[in-house]
Design a protein around this motif. Sequence first.
Motif, mmCIF file in Angstrom:
data_model
loop_
_atom_site.group_PDB
_atom_site.id
_atom_site.type_symbol
_atom_site.label_atom_id
_atom_site.label_comp_id
_atom_site.label_asym_id
_atom_site.label_seq_id
_atom_site.Cartn_x
_atom_site.Cartn_y
_atom_site.Cartn_z
ATOM 1 N N GLN A 158 -8.975 -2.153 45.171
ATOM 2 C CA GLN A 158 -9.209 -1.510 43.932
ATOM 3 C C GLN A 158 -9.945 -0.180 43.171
ATOM 4 N N VAL A 159 -9.382 0.388 41.949
ATOM 5 C CA VAL A 159 -10.384 1.773 41.786
ATOM 6 C C VAL A 159 -10.635 0.790 40.320
ATOM 7 N N CYS A 160 -12.119 1.984 40.458
ATOM 8 C CA CYS A 160 -12.577 1.705 38.577
ATOM 9 C C CYS A 160 -13.518 2.777 38.263
ATOM 10 N N LEU A 161 -12.995 3.714 37.144
ATOM 11 C CA LEU A 161 -13.939 4.413 36.970
ATOM 12 C C LEU A 161 -15.283 3.953 36.188
ATOM 13 N N GLN A 162 -15.963 4.871 35.920
ATOM 14 C CA GLN A 162 -17.509 4.366 35.319
ATOM 15 C C GLN A 162 -17.906 5.718 34.735
ATOM 16 N N ASP A 163 -18.777 5.194 33.296
ATOM 17 C CA ASP A 163 -19.717 6.131 32.934
ATOM 18 C C ASP A 163 -20.506 6.341 33.527
ATOM 19 N N GLY A 164 -21.545 7.472 32.981
ATOM 20 C CA GLY A 164 -23.164 8.113 33.145
ATOM 21 C C GLY A 164 -23.592 6.215 33.682
ATOM 22 N N GLY A 166 -22.614 4.003 35.330
ATOM 23 C CA GLY A 166 -22.363 2.888 36.521
ATOM 24 C C GLY A 166 -21.569 1.864 36.010
ATOM 25 N N GLN A 167 -21.532 2.071 34.589
ATOM 26 C CA GLN A 167 -20.827 0.324 33.885
ATOM 27 C C GLN A 167 -19.126 0.896 34.453
ATOM 28 N N PRO A 168 -18.481 -0.317 34.486
ATOM 29 C CA PRO A 168 -16.922 0.027 33.962
ATOM 30 C C PRO A 168 -15.996 0.317 32.973
ATOM 31 N N VAL A 169 -15.508 1.608 32.595
ATOM 32 C CA VAL A 169 -14.510 1.746 31.531
ATOM 33 C C VAL A 169 -13.248 1.383 31.911
ATOM 34 N N ALA A 170 -12.285 1.457 33.055
ATOM 35 C CA ALA A 170 -11.209 1.271 32.759
ATOM 36 C C ALA A 170 -11.198 0.521 34.833
ATOM 37 N N LEU A 186 -11.069 -0.447 29.145
ATOM 38 C CA LEU A 186 -12.118 -1.610 27.791
ATOM 39 C C LEU A 186 -11.660 -0.576 26.402
ATOM 40 N N PRO A 187 -11.208 -1.302 25.450
ATOM 41 C CA PRO A 187 -10.935 -0.979 23.687
ATOM 42 C C PRO A 187 -11.793 0.149 23.422
#
Length: 215
Positions: A158-164, A166-170, A186-187
């Motif tokens: 799996q692949v996850c993009l995280q914000d600064g 460390g929370q998933p955004v996509a 995330l909307p």
Amino acid sequence: MQILTHPAQLQRLEGILRKSLPLALPVFGAVLNISRGNPGQFEVLVDKWPEFGAWEVLGRDLGVLGSTVAGFGGAGVHRGIALLGSLGAGSWGALGLDLGVLGARLGYWAHWKQGPAPGVRVGSLQPSHVDLLNATWPYGGNARSRRYLAGILGRFPQVCLQDGGGQPVAWVLTDHFGTGTHSYTLPEQRRRGHMQVALTVAAQRAQARGFPTFG
């Protein structure tokens, strides 16, 4: 009936199925997963070998991923594919998946040069994120879907993009057929190119493992 366990047998089956792509893509992906460590604990069952008439991929671990049966004719004739999910007949039932809707091979993922947006980095989902996945999956929201997603999350790439923070955004999950599933942004994070980046990274990693990329 015969269960294919030898690496040479599975490699030969890969070659047969590769000639029928993209029609056989989910079946081919299931065989690739079995040949590359078998994280889903499945097995390949054929009526005869090597001139088989039909074959099936059977799930042995029914506790998390449910019972999976995929079939493809040895002569290149599509015999259909059915997924009996762990959600049960009351929630999903048996889904007939039309392999014919798959398009031609893309093979040009690498031309997407843009990276993550500022403040966003490529990372991985953690087991603690399963509730977020369950809440955002169209078929989710119950205990059985949560178990299914936890199994997918713990077994397949799996692949996850995280914000600064460390929370998933996509994110993009991969299932036991070697196909992308439950891709979500995330909307409040949409229209920033996150999904394009996530899909590109997922496709590049899949191709590096020998999985063909189709769209």
